[in-house]
Design an enzyme around this catalytic site. Sequence first.
Site, PDB file in Angstrom:
ATOM      1  N   GLU A   1       0.861  -1.173   0.000  1.00  0.00           N
ATOM      2  CA  GLU A   1       0.000   0.000   0.000  1.00  0.00           C
ATOM      3  C   GLU A   1       0.898   1.223   0.000  1.00  0.00           C
ATOM      4  OE1 GLU A   1      -3.495   0.552   1.608  1.00  0.00           O
ATOM      5  OE2 GLU A   1      -4.148  -1.545   1.665  1.00  0.00           O
TER       6      GLU A   1
HETATM    7 ZN    ZN Z   1      -6.795  -1.200  -2.372  1.00  0.00          ZN
END
Ligand code: ZN
Length: 454
Positions: free
Chosen positions: A412
């Site tokens: 992320e």
């Molecule tokens: Zn995502």
Amino acid sequence: MRKLRAATTVAGAAVLLASLGFAAGPGAQAGDTNSQDVIEYRVHDAYPKGEALESAGLEVVKRVGDDVIVVGDANTGSRLEKLGLRAEVSRHLRQAPWSAPTLKPGAAPQDETYYGGYHTVNAHYANMDAAASAHPDLATVVNYGQSWRKQQGQGGYDLKAVCVTKKAEGDCAQKPDSKKPRFLLQSQIHAREIATGEMSYKYINYLVNGYGKDPEVTKLLDTTEIWVVPIVNPDGVNIVQSGGNSPKLHRKNADFTDADLRQCGDSAGSQPGVDLNRNFGYHWESNTSKCDQTTSTSNGAADSEPETKALEQLWANLFGDHRADGPDDRPDANARGTALMLHSYAGIIILPWEYTHSTHTPSDAQFRAMGADMSKFSGYQYGQAGELLYDAAGGSDDLAYGKLGIASFTIELGDSGGSCDGFTPQYSCVDGTFWPYMQKTFNYLASKAPSPYK
Ligand SMILES: [Zn+2]
């Protein structure tokens, strides 16, 4: 971006948000600029209840001690309240005022952009084609399926990947017995995570332009096939880019079989479609709530979506099957190749298993060693999803590792609390913040492709 009073309660927030002119549901027109805004809620003492939030279809983006940050819209507060949770508005990520997408006349197709520089689906596809035509010895574009809309005859897109390597006889075939080991980079499975696709766009160009000039790139392309799928979910990205200078915050695909924009709206917290990263069929869990952020199926079963099925087939073609499916089975001695799926915006490196963190994979030591290495580039924490945020079933890595034995990671992108936080960071964040350490991370994972488990 501005902070609301920290002590604002959810009930108070509803009043406050109403007073800020929030519109509910679809139909936002120019001038009605707030319905797309993202609201972050700090939910107190909710880390142990992360799975309950996930099951309720809410997206948890961060952990802060025992609290978590849930992202949504003006209606998310009352949903948290109904779950018996104590929450407050912690931050309000204001979208830019709406304006139509503007495309510069005469611009090359690969330069078609929205929101200050983000590339449209057509631009991503044109960029792959341009790389292949300018560097026929290095890049090969392949179609590996069709999006949901394309299958339905409603427009839509082919699903495309590019294989980049110094081509020799037999390279870039969609068969597992390749001479060179493979690294696969994938982005924008969640359409609104727009910075992720830009990492793929830049990586393709970095590779084809660096061959013969940059020794690291040259060595990688002489020894490795690097596959990139810049847009896993093109129908979803088509919705996002339709917002132009105020990107729509659509996360899911465009499979509107069960519900449409009139029923669900198209806000950060409520939208139709299927969450592709909850649809993969390994330790899958059902969520049939049509407007949730994490709807996991359109037909009551896993692997219901064409984008998911096509990606699984691509993985099997590129990597073969090197693992029996039990929890304690190790990948066999011939397992090789690495894969990375990009998301945003928690700023973390995630290892399998994602569906649970009460057990580790049999490759846990190797995954953590690679997580530690990657952490040096970005400073991101690494661990299983439930160690860092919450368990999430039906994700890409669990299937890629669990069924096929691929050394598969999720990263992320993020800039916690910084100016590049959120789903829609300014375009300057792409070059200025994310790219320098992602470029190193991608090269690292490509260098691990020959023997990730040794
Ligand atoms: Zn995502």
